[in-house]
Design an enzyme around this catalytic site. Sequence first.
Site, mmCIF file in Angstrom:
data_model
loop_
_atom_site.group_PDB
_atom_site.id
_atom_site.type_symbol
_atom_site.label_atom_id
_atom_site.label_comp_id
_atom_site.label_asym_id
_atom_site.label_seq_id
_atom_site.Cartn_x
_atom_site.Cartn_y
_atom_site.Cartn_z
ATOM 1 N N TYR A 137 0.841 -1.196 0.000
ATOM 2 C CA TYR A 137 0.000 0.000 0.000
ATOM 3 C C TYR A 137 0.874 1.244 0.000
ATOM 4 C CZ TYR A 137 0.964 0.596 5.041
ATOM 5 O OH TYR A 137 1.568 0.788 6.268
ATOM 6 N N CYS A 138 0.282 2.365 -0.412
ATOM 7 C CA CYS A 138 0.944 3.666 -0.375
ATOM 8 C C CYS A 138 -0.135 4.740 -0.205
ATOM 9 C CB CYS A 138 1.797 3.903 -1.621
ATOM 10 S SG CYS A 138 0.898 3.777 -3.174
ATOM 11 N N THR A 139 0.189 5.982 -0.418
ATOM 12 C CA THR A 139 -0.756 7.074 -0.133
ATOM 13 C C THR A 139 -1.972 7.052 -1.044
ATOM 14 O OG1 THR A 139 1.110 8.451 0.558
ATOM 15 C CG2 THR A 139 -0.980 9.566 0.152
#
Length: 463
Positions: free
Chosen positions: A198-200
């Site tokens: 996951y990331c922003t």
Amino acid sequence: MQLYNTLSAEERAELIDQAGKQRLTLSFYAYAKIENPQQFRNELFLAWDKLDALGRIYVAHEGINAQMSVPADNFEAFRETLEVYDFMKGIRLNVAVEQDDHSFLKLTIKVRHKIVADGLNDETFDVTNKGIHLKAKEFNQILEDPNTIVVDFRNHYESEIGHFKGAITPDVETFRESLPIINDQLQNHKEDKNLVMYCTGGIRCEKASAYFKHQGFKNVYQLEGGIIQYAKQIKEEGLESKFIGKNFVFDNRLGERITEDIVSQCHQCGKPCDNHTNCANDGCHLLFIQCDECKAAMENCCSTECLETTHLPLAEQVKLRKGKQVGNKVFRKGKSENLKFKHSGDSRTMLEQAKQLTDVALDVVPKVKPIRERVKVKKVLIGKAEHYFVKAQVGQFLIENNELKIGDKIIISGPTTGNEELILEKMLVNGKEIEVAKQGDKVTFEVPFRIRLSDRLFKIISK
């Protein structure tokens, strides 16, 4: 043909306040083949400038990556400017959980080699062979699987203030650093584990998931739309948040709250805190976590050295900076030796570091506060700051508009100063103590806090 900003950040902020209309902070990205990025950039600038759209946008031959602030009234018109391009028809717009009219104060569109600095050679693997996209409910479910390894593809200063429980949070400063580290340390789990990332907003995982599938990982998944969409979906569907704390964002807010939990500490005193500050010293600009008490005592500075520097005359500050790289090139974000309560730099492997950042709240925020509190008053711009006499605590201002008189309620406002309200009880006008100052006059009066050259002087008309 205007292809650049003509207003300063302060002037733009004032226009936004005067307009009094809601703005939406949003982000989006798209990988696509763009033949002429410069022409594409210019077309976007002309279209978005007409709509008063602001933000930080990168375009490249491989696509577009944008974080923006758009007037709510112009939202549909803005969407139409995207629909002009086939690769952006129906594009997902990640609208922020928390809104702030001042999230962006300029429209900056830059042509880059890549829209995300990943350090990868795209010719060596199929960038379209991406991992399986998971929505919030599916993401929560796969996190419960004991065969899942969840990896945070953001940087250390992002994950420190908020992350998914049990996630591996690499102690890296850039996205490109994390890719070879993860590939090396998870070599033994290419077939038996679910690699969940996951990331922003999802853009880093788009490329990373394809890269790791190319590296031989069999079960690769990614959070669709990143933390931004996850926060929106758990709220709409009434799901449990597996994410704890704040989501770091790359605009003036520096974070939006997902849960009320505080999982990080002030880097100066150790108090539970998750608010980032950019050091006020223009020769530093270190990004670090600072509580309100330290912010007041240290005047937004990361160290006593920087605090002392900000009190020097501007000419001396410029002289000290001459020949030196500034900002992020001087200090690693949040890793200055001046910071006593910074949990990073651990030499353990990533799997051993999985619990390096706490999954237990150190404190909670009882009530969500605005990211940026502004004085909601009707005001008029009077002038600008010219000097601050530290020992005497006296500020000097140039009156550029209207007039100023004894008894007026005033606001001194700036990016670092914030909004400070005073009642003018005494002032010197061009060196003489009189009651009214007019356009062109230089006035001095006591100010119980440090002001800066970027500050503006306003007179309150009504509340």
